[in-house]
Design a protein around this motif. Structure first.
Motif, PDB file in Angstrom:
ATOM      1  N   ASN A   1      -7.439  -1.404  -3.903  1.00 44.25           N
ATOM      2  CA  ASN A   1      -5.926  -2.309  -4.417  1.00 44.25           C
ATOM      3  C   ASN A   1      -5.798  -2.004  -5.894  1.00 44.25           C
ATOM      4  OD1 ASN A   1      -3.803  -3.640  -3.699  1.00 44.25           O
ATOM      5  ND2 ASN A   1      -4.811  -5.747  -3.769  1.00 44.25           N
TER       6      ASN A   1
ATOM      7  N   CYS B   1      -8.850   4.370  -4.743  1.00 46.04           N
ATOM      8  CA  CYS B   1      -7.832   3.312  -5.404  1.00 46.04           C
ATOM      9  C   CYS B   1      -7.251   2.632  -4.456  1.00 46.04           C
ATOM     10  CB  CYS B   1      -6.777   4.076  -6.375  1.00 46.04           C
ATOM     11  SG  CYS B   1      -7.284   4.550  -7.753  1.00 46.04           S
ATOM     12  N   LYS B   2      -6.697   3.012  -3.223  1.00 47.33           N
ATOM     13  CA  LYS B   2      -5.876   2.378  -2.274  1.00 47.33           C
ATOM     14  C   LYS B   2      -6.924   1.386  -1.725  1.00 47.33           C
ATOM     15  CE  LYS B   2      -2.570   1.869   0.320  1.00 47.33           C
ATOM     16  NZ  LYS B   2      -1.343   1.249  -0.451  1.00 47.33           N
TER      17      LYS B   2
ATOM     18  N   LEU C   1      -7.720   8.950  -5.572  1.00 50.08           N
ATOM     19  CA  LEU C   1      -6.695   7.854  -5.308  1.00 50.08           C
ATOM     20  C   LEU C   1      -6.825   7.295  -4.024  1.00 50.08           C
ATOM     21  CD1 LEU C   1      -4.097  10.766  -6.543  1.00 50.08           C
ATOM     22  CD2 LEU C   1      -4.423   8.374  -7.443  1.00 50.08           C
ATOM     23  N   LEU C   2      -7.548   7.822  -2.921  1.00 45.64           N
ATOM     24  CA  LEU C   2      -7.988   7.268  -1.819  1.00 45.64           C
ATOM     25  C   LEU C   2      -8.912   6.061  -2.049  1.00 45.64           C
ATOM     26  CD1 LEU C   2      -8.324  10.167   0.871  1.00 45.64           C
ATOM     27  CD2 LEU C   2      -6.450   8.461   0.656  1.00 45.64           C
TER      28      LEU C   2
ATOM     29  N   VAL D   1      -3.334  -0.490  -8.021  1.00 43.79           N
ATOM     30  CA  VAL D   1      -1.983  -0.131  -7.833  1.00 43.79           C
ATOM     31  C   VAL D   1      -1.212   0.874  -9.096  1.00 43.79           C
ATOM     32  CG1 VAL D   1      -1.363  -2.339  -6.638  1.00 43.79           C
ATOM     33  CG2 VAL D   1      -1.212  -2.368  -9.171  1.00 43.79           C
TER      34      VAL D   1
ATOM     35  N   GLU E   1       3.127   8.417  -0.937  1.00 47.02           N
ATOM     36  CA  GLU E   1       2.470   7.876   0.410  1.00 47.02           C
ATOM     37  C   GLU E   1       1.496   6.848   0.208  1.00 47.02           C
ATOM     38  OE1 GLU E   1       0.198  11.042   2.082  1.00 47.02           O
ATOM     39  OE2 GLU E   1       2.176  12.588   2.014  1.00 47.02           O
ATOM     40  N   LEU E   2       1.140   6.401  -0.982  1.00 47.39           N
ATOM     41  CA  LEU E   2       0.005   5.322  -1.084  1.00 47.39           C
ATOM     42  C   LEU E   2       0.634   4.154  -1.996  1.00 47.39           C
ATOM     43  CD1 LEU E   2      -3.269   7.208  -2.056  1.00 47.39           C
ATOM     44  CD2 LEU E   2      -2.612   6.703   0.303  1.00 47.39           C
TER      45      LEU E   2
ATOM     46  N   ILE F   1       0.886   4.203  -5.101  1.00 46.55           N
ATOM     47  CA  ILE F   1       0.249   4.129  -6.412  1.00 46.55           C
ATOM     48  C   ILE F   1       0.704   4.835  -7.439  1.00 46.55           C
ATOM     49  CG2 ILE F   1      -2.047   4.670  -7.708  1.00 46.55           C
ATOM     50  CD1 ILE F   1      -3.198   4.059  -4.852  1.00 46.55           C
TER      51      ILE F   1
ATOM     52  N   ALA G   1       0.402  10.617  -4.126  1.00 41.92           N
ATOM     53  CA  ALA G   1      -0.024   9.174  -4.009  1.00 41.92           C
ATOM     54  C   ALA G   1       1.054   8.179  -4.274  1.00 41.92           C
ATOM     55  CB  ALA G   1      -1.182   8.905  -5.168  1.00 41.92           C
TER      56      ALA G   1
END
Ligand code: HPA
Ligand code: ZN
Length: 334
Positions: free
Chosen positions: A89, A85-86, A82-83, A91, A126-127, A129, A123
């Motif tokens: 970009n 993914c951040k 997931l990091l 989403v 916090e992100l 996503i 995620a």
């Protein structure tokens, strides 16, 4: 083009969470869980990632998953993805997991889902996503085994949106899983299946007709059947294509030979995905960059891949509208 691709909002629909296990994390988990690896260094692991076909990859991929034992391991694996993914970009992501790879080693289904699900929820908060989780049956195992796995999943229906089908395509056609897919659908699961990756176009037809899938994973061999091409375009059946996977596993000799742009221009609902990024040399941005440097994609066509993925995703209508707005706004300002 690089900046355009990096900043383009992306949606991933074909990602095996076990295939995002980077050599560094593999080493860390092996140490934590006191498991002996057949490699001395991360460099040695990376050097072993030379594949001739799907099976040569699967042998190494299942071996890598042996370091995953505890809920925390599945959590760490998912969070690391997931990091990425951040950074890329991404989403929204719809990720696969292979429960049988773990239940076969006496790791409980609850541990696997628990760890993955906790990371996905974090995620979201916090992100920013969003995600859905898809449980794949391993097609080299029996129908009975798939039925037992479906039974285990029922208690987690709130966390799993769909069933899928992966592993060795040759010798294990969709028909083998017709009854278990039917039962899963009666329980309310959506359905996807790998088909037409290494196997023939007929497997795509059978996945659609016999398994009644909502989208086809890979599906690139559709090019061998003109009538199938026409029906895929008409029905807007999504194909989750994985360019770096396809070249690594020698489905195409090189990226310039890949048919993704041809399929897009024929009106098929194609999308770009990373499949097993730790093994195939890249995540979402890398996959977009690889096709855009080998094939004459326009920016609009690249953005169309994101719009296609939004339509093909299993998210609610309102959320789809919001995400499409995001992509269209981005396209308007570049
Ligand atoms: N194909 C089939 N099975 C898989 C794959 C794939 O690309 N990746 C992980 N399991
Ligand atoms: Zn796959």
């Amino acid at each position: 083009m690089e900046v355009f691709i990096q900043q383009l909002p992306k949606i991933e629909l074909h990602l095996h969470i076990e295939g995002s296990l980077e050599p560094e994390l593999m080493f860390e988990l092996a140490k934590r869980n006191q498991i002996e690896l057949p490699y001395k260094s991360t460099n040695e692991i990376r050097a072993a990632y030379q594949f001739d076909n799907l099976q040569s990859f699967l042998d190494i991929y299942y071996q890598g998953a042996n370091v995953l034992l505890h809920e925390q391991d599945f959590y760490d694996l998912t969070w690391a993805y997931l990091l990425k993914c951040k950074i890329d970009n991404v989403v929204h992501t719809e990720i696969f997991f292979d429960p049988q790879t773990h239940t076969e080693r006496d790791i409980s289904f609850d541990i696997v889902v628990g760890g993955i699900h906790k990371a996905l929820k974090r995620a979201e908060h916090e992100l920013g996503i969003t995600s859905n989780l898809i449980m794949c049956f391993l097609r080299h195992l029996s129908e009975d085994d798939a039925f037992s796995t479906l039974e285990l999943a029922l208690k987690h229906k709130d966390k799993i949106i769909a069933v899928g089908l992966d592993s060795s395509e040759q010798g294990h056609p969709p028909k083998k899983f017709e009854r278990v897919f039917k039962q899963a659908q009666e329980h309310g699961f959506l359905a996807v299946a790998h088909a037409g990756e290494e196997g023939p176009a007929q497997n795509i037809i059978d996945a659609i007709e016999d398994l009644k899938v909502d989208r086809v994973d890979h599906g690139v061999r559709c090019i061998d059947s003109e009538s199938l091409m026409v029906s895929l375009a008409e029905s807007k059946m999504p194909l989750t294509i994985c360019p770096l996977s396809n070249t690594k596993l020698k489905v195409f000799e090189s990226m310039s030979q890949h048919n993704i742009l041809q399929l897009l221009r024929r009106g098929l609902q194609v999308t770009i995905n990373s499949d097993d990024p730790a093994y195939f040399g890249g995540y979402m941005t890398d996959n977009f960059l690889a096709v855009a440097s080998a094939l004459p994609f326009s920016k609009r066509e690249l953005a169309q891949l994101s719009l296609n993925a939004i339509d093909a995703s299993f998210i609610e209508k309102q959320h789809k509208i919001q995400l499409k707005q995001k992509v269209n706004d981005y396209l308007a300002q570049v």
